[in-house]
Write a protein that holds these residues in place. Structure first.
Motif, PDB file in Angstrom:
ATOM      1  N   TYR A  81       2.471   0.440   7.660  1.00  0.00           N
ATOM      2  CA  TYR A  81       2.281  -0.934   8.137  1.00  0.00           C
ATOM      3  C   TYR A  81       2.353  -1.107   9.653  1.00  0.00           C
ATOM      4  O   TYR A  81       1.944  -2.147  10.170  1.00  0.00           O
ATOM      5  CB  TYR A  81       3.312  -1.858   7.484  1.00  0.00           C
ATOM      6  CG  TYR A  81       3.086  -2.074   6.017  1.00  0.00           C
ATOM      7  CD1 TYR A  81       1.819  -2.365   5.523  1.00  0.00           C
ATOM      8  CD2 TYR A  81       4.137  -1.976   5.107  1.00  0.00           C
ATOM      9  CE1 TYR A  81       1.612  -2.561   4.177  1.00  0.00           C
ATOM     10  CE2 TYR A  81       3.941  -2.168   3.754  1.00  0.00           C
ATOM     11  CZ  TYR A  81       2.676  -2.457   3.289  1.00  0.00           C
ATOM     12  OH  TYR A  81       2.469  -2.640   1.947  1.00  0.00           O
TER      13      TYR A  81
ATOM     14  N   LEU B   6       3.619   2.020  -3.936  1.00  0.00           N
ATOM     15  CA  LEU B   6       4.189   3.124  -3.168  1.00  0.00           C
ATOM     16  C   LEU B   6       5.467   3.633  -3.820  1.00  0.00           C
ATOM     17  O   LEU B   6       5.693   4.849  -3.906  1.00  0.00           O
ATOM     18  CB  LEU B   6       4.475   2.665  -1.732  1.00  0.00           C
ATOM     19  CG  LEU B   6       5.120   3.702  -0.805  1.00  0.00           C
ATOM     20  CD1 LEU B   6       4.200   4.899  -0.612  1.00  0.00           C
ATOM     21  CD2 LEU B   6       5.469   3.071   0.536  1.00  0.00           C
ATOM     22  N   ASN B   7       6.294   2.719  -4.303  1.00  0.00           N
ATOM     23  CA  ASN B   7       7.528   3.076  -4.985  1.00  0.00           C
ATOM     24  C   ASN B   7       7.245   3.923  -6.223  1.00  0.00           C
ATOM     25  O   ASN B   7       7.913   4.928  -6.490  1.00  0.00           O
ATOM     26  CB  ASN B   7       8.273   1.799  -5.361  1.00  0.00           C
ATOM     27  CG  ASN B   7       9.701   2.034  -5.814  1.00  0.00           C
ATOM     28  OD1 ASN B   7      10.342   1.151  -6.378  1.00  0.00           O
ATOM     29  ND2 ASN B   7      10.234   3.212  -5.593  1.00  0.00           N
TER      30      ASN B   7
ATOM     31  N   SER C 251      13.033  -1.302   6.948  1.00  0.00           N
ATOM     32  CA  SER C 251      11.586  -1.168   7.133  1.00  0.00           C
ATOM     33  C   SER C 251      11.050  -2.191   8.117  1.00  0.00           C
ATOM     34  O   SER C 251      10.242  -1.855   8.999  1.00  0.00           O
ATOM     35  CB  SER C 251      10.866  -1.310   5.786  1.00  0.00           C
ATOM     36  OG  SER C 251      11.234  -0.294   4.890  1.00  0.00           O
TER      37      SER C 251
ATOM     38  N   GLY D 124      -1.568   2.159  -1.736  1.00  0.00           N
ATOM     39  CA  GLY D 124      -0.191   2.603  -1.910  1.00  0.00           C
ATOM     40  C   GLY D 124      -0.041   3.777  -2.860  1.00  0.00           C
ATOM     41  O   GLY D 124       0.775   4.680  -2.634  1.00  0.00           O
TER      42      GLY D 124
ATOM     43  N   VAL E  70       6.919  -4.444  -2.766  1.00  0.00           N
ATOM     44  CA  VAL E  70       6.473  -3.056  -2.902  1.00  0.00           C
ATOM     45  C   VAL E  70       6.610  -2.582  -4.355  1.00  0.00           C
ATOM     46  O   VAL E  70       7.634  -2.775  -4.997  1.00  0.00           O
ATOM     47  CB  VAL E  70       7.262  -2.131  -1.956  1.00  0.00           C
ATOM     48  CG1 VAL E  70       8.736  -2.062  -2.331  1.00  0.00           C
ATOM     49  CG2 VAL E  70       6.648  -0.741  -1.938  1.00  0.00           C
ATOM     50  N   TYR E  71       5.549  -1.996  -4.859  1.00  0.00           N
ATOM     51  CA  TYR E  71       5.578  -1.403  -6.203  1.00  0.00           C
ATOM     52  C   TYR E  71       4.775  -0.107  -6.255  1.00  0.00           C
ATOM     53  O   TYR E  71       5.273   0.929  -6.687  1.00  0.00           O
ATOM     54  CB  TYR E  71       5.042  -2.377  -7.252  1.00  0.00           C
ATOM     55  CG  TYR E  71       4.919  -1.733  -8.614  1.00  0.00           C
ATOM     56  CD1 TYR E  71       6.048  -1.504  -9.392  1.00  0.00           C
ATOM     57  CD2 TYR E  71       3.681  -1.317  -9.110  1.00  0.00           C
ATOM     58  CE1 TYR E  71       5.950  -0.875 -10.631  1.00  0.00           C
ATOM     59  CE2 TYR E  71       3.576  -0.696 -10.341  1.00  0.00           C
ATOM     60  CZ  TYR E  71       4.708  -0.480 -11.100  1.00  0.00           C
ATOM     61  OH  TYR E  71       4.616   0.148 -12.317  1.00  0.00           O
TER      62      TYR E  71
ATOM     63  N   THR F 202      16.440  -3.156  -2.676  1.00  0.00           N
ATOM     64  CA  THR F 202      15.248  -3.736  -2.047  1.00  0.00           C
ATOM     65  C   THR F 202      15.595  -4.410  -0.729  1.00  0.00           C
ATOM     66  O   THR F 202      14.873  -4.265   0.265  1.00  0.00           O
ATOM     67  CB  THR F 202      14.585  -4.751  -2.991  1.00  0.00           C
ATOM     68  OG1 THR F 202      14.285  -4.124  -4.242  1.00  0.00           O
ATOM     69  CG2 THR F 202      13.292  -5.296  -2.387  1.00  0.00           C
TER      70      THR F 202
ATOM     71  N   THR G 250       6.661   3.640   4.503  1.00  0.00           N
ATOM     72  CA  THR G 250       6.334   2.219   4.687  1.00  0.00           C
ATOM     73  C   THR G 250       6.107   1.901   6.154  1.00  0.00           C
ATOM     74  O   THR G 250       5.154   1.184   6.507  1.00  0.00           O
ATOM     75  CB  THR G 250       7.470   1.332   4.130  1.00  0.00           C
ATOM     76  OG1 THR G 250       7.657   1.612   2.749  1.00  0.00           O
ATOM     77  CG2 THR G 250       7.139  -0.146   4.309  1.00  0.00           C
TER      78      THR G 250
ATOM     79  N   ARG H  90       5.511  -8.161   2.382  1.00  0.00           N
ATOM     80  CA  ARG H  90       4.910  -6.936   1.850  1.00  0.00           C
ATOM     81  C   ARG H  90       5.974  -5.968   1.344  1.00  0.00           C
ATOM     82  O   ARG H  90       5.797  -5.345   0.288  1.00  0.00           O
ATOM     83  CB  ARG H  90       4.047  -6.266   2.912  1.00  0.00           C
ATOM     84  CG  ARG H  90       2.763  -7.014   3.210  1.00  0.00           C
ATOM     85  CD  ARG H  90       1.827  -6.199   4.052  1.00  0.00           C
ATOM     86  NE  ARG H  90       0.534  -6.862   4.227  1.00  0.00           N
ATOM     87  CZ  ARG H  90      -0.576  -6.240   4.596  1.00  0.00           C
ATOM     88  NH1 ARG H  90      -0.554  -4.945   4.842  1.00  0.00           N
ATOM     89  NH2 ARG H  90      -1.710  -6.895   4.725  1.00  0.00           N
ATOM     90  N   CYS H  91       7.058  -5.846   2.068  1.00  0.00           N
ATOM     91  CA  CYS H  91       8.103  -4.907   1.662  1.00  0.00           C
ATOM     92  C   CYS H  91       8.854  -5.397   0.426  1.00  0.00           C
ATOM     93  O   CYS H  91       9.237  -4.597  -0.433  1.00  0.00           O
ATOM     94  CB  CYS H  91       9.077  -4.669   2.815  1.00  0.00           C
ATOM     95  SG  CYS H  91       8.364  -3.724   4.186  1.00  0.00           S
TER      96      CYS H  91
END
Length: 294
Positions: free
Chosen positions: A169, A232-233, A82, A119, A229-230, A75, A165, A225-226
């Motif tokens: 964004y 989108l992942n 990102s 996402g 992240v869940y 992460t 990502t 936000r990054c």
């Protein structure tokens, strides 16, 4: 007597305007957070009524959980790359779209559009692009880089997460940078031009320092936000292949709702919150120290 009436009047005005927001914040944010911290000291499975108190056993388990620290390291790398790409691209686009080019308002709206897509939907769209569209494109144009789906390899899947990502964004941060460019006093720029300053010198010595608040805001928003992240992942890579793109939020969800280790999952969530909070606090403190007044 008058002071009491004045205080009552101010209190009534405060409760009228700010009361609903304060109550909502306490009920929706503060109470769940306090309750969540309490659950980190229990072995609750997420279903039963019993919540046995286990002290700091969950935190000990967290520090022994190699998978959690691996996901946290993934992460951190993902956030680092990102945030850089999001802000560099957003800043360059904002610079271009405040230079007076034709159709700049239309382009602003176009670049912002990806941020409006959820996402989950975004992840499935780009999963189709990486797995089908680009692979089929390789069969036509013979591009070795697209010979196979990027999502099939750890490095490719990680790069795909960063790319999507950034695409999502950059348009949002673009608007904040545009407001920063617009807020720079034009008389300073005109004076610099009269003194013989080049476009690059004006950007470096006037525009950039005056835009520090925009940088602080954009970096903070992209950081938070990054880190969280869940969706989108989940939709793009589902943590694969071989958990190589399993971010911390996904690992926490797995612990709490799939392994039914809610106390440990909540403790890991608190650790993630603290890591994110410390990094964000350092970033804001450094940024604020570099702000200049117009």
């Amino acid at each position: 007597m008058k002071s009491k009436e004045k205080f009552s009047s101010k209190l009534g005005t405060f409760l009228l305007f700010a009361g609903p927001a304060v109550i909502s914040f306490v009920l929706v944010v503060m109470l769940p957070m306090v309750y969540g911290i309490y659950l980190t000291f229990t072995s609750w499975d997420g279903f039963s009524d019993a919540k046995p108190f286990v002290g700091i056993a969950n935190y000990i388990s967290v520090f022994k959980d190699v998978a959690f620290w691996t996901s946290l390291w993934i992460t951190v790398k993902y956030v680092f790359l990102s945030v850089i790409f999001i802000n560099v691209i957003a800043f360059c686009l904002a610079y271009l779209l405040t230079s007076g080019i034709k159709g700049q308002n239309f382009l602003r709206a176009g670049f912002f559009t990806p941020n409006l897509i959820g996402g989950i939907v975004l992840g499935y769209i780009w999963q189709f692009i990486f797995s089908r569209v680009l692979v089929d494109l390789n069969s036509i144009l013979n591009l070795p880089i697209f010979a196979k789906s990027w999502l099939s390899s750890p490095q490719g899947a990680f790069a795909a997460m960063v790319i999507v990502t950034t695409w999502q964004y950059s348009g949002y941060m673009l608007l904040i940078y545009i407001s920063g460019f617009v807020s720079v006093p034009q008389d300073l720029i005109e004076a610099a031009k009269i003194d013989g300053g080049t476009s690059g010198q004006i950007t470096r010595h006037i525009t950039m320092p005056m835009m520090v608040p925009a940088f602080v805001t954009c970096i903070f928003l992209s950081l938070t936000r990054c880190f969280k992240v869940y969706d989108l992942n989940l939709a793009l890579t589902a943590g694969g292949p071989y958990d190589s793109t399993k971010m911390a939020a996904m690992h926490i969800y797995t612990q709490a709702f799939e392994n039914h280790l809610y106390g440990i999952g909540q403790a890991e969530a608190l650790v993630l919150f603290l890591v994110m909070g410390i990094i964000a606090f350092i970033q804001i403190s450094v940024g604020k120290s570099k702000e200049v007044e117009a």
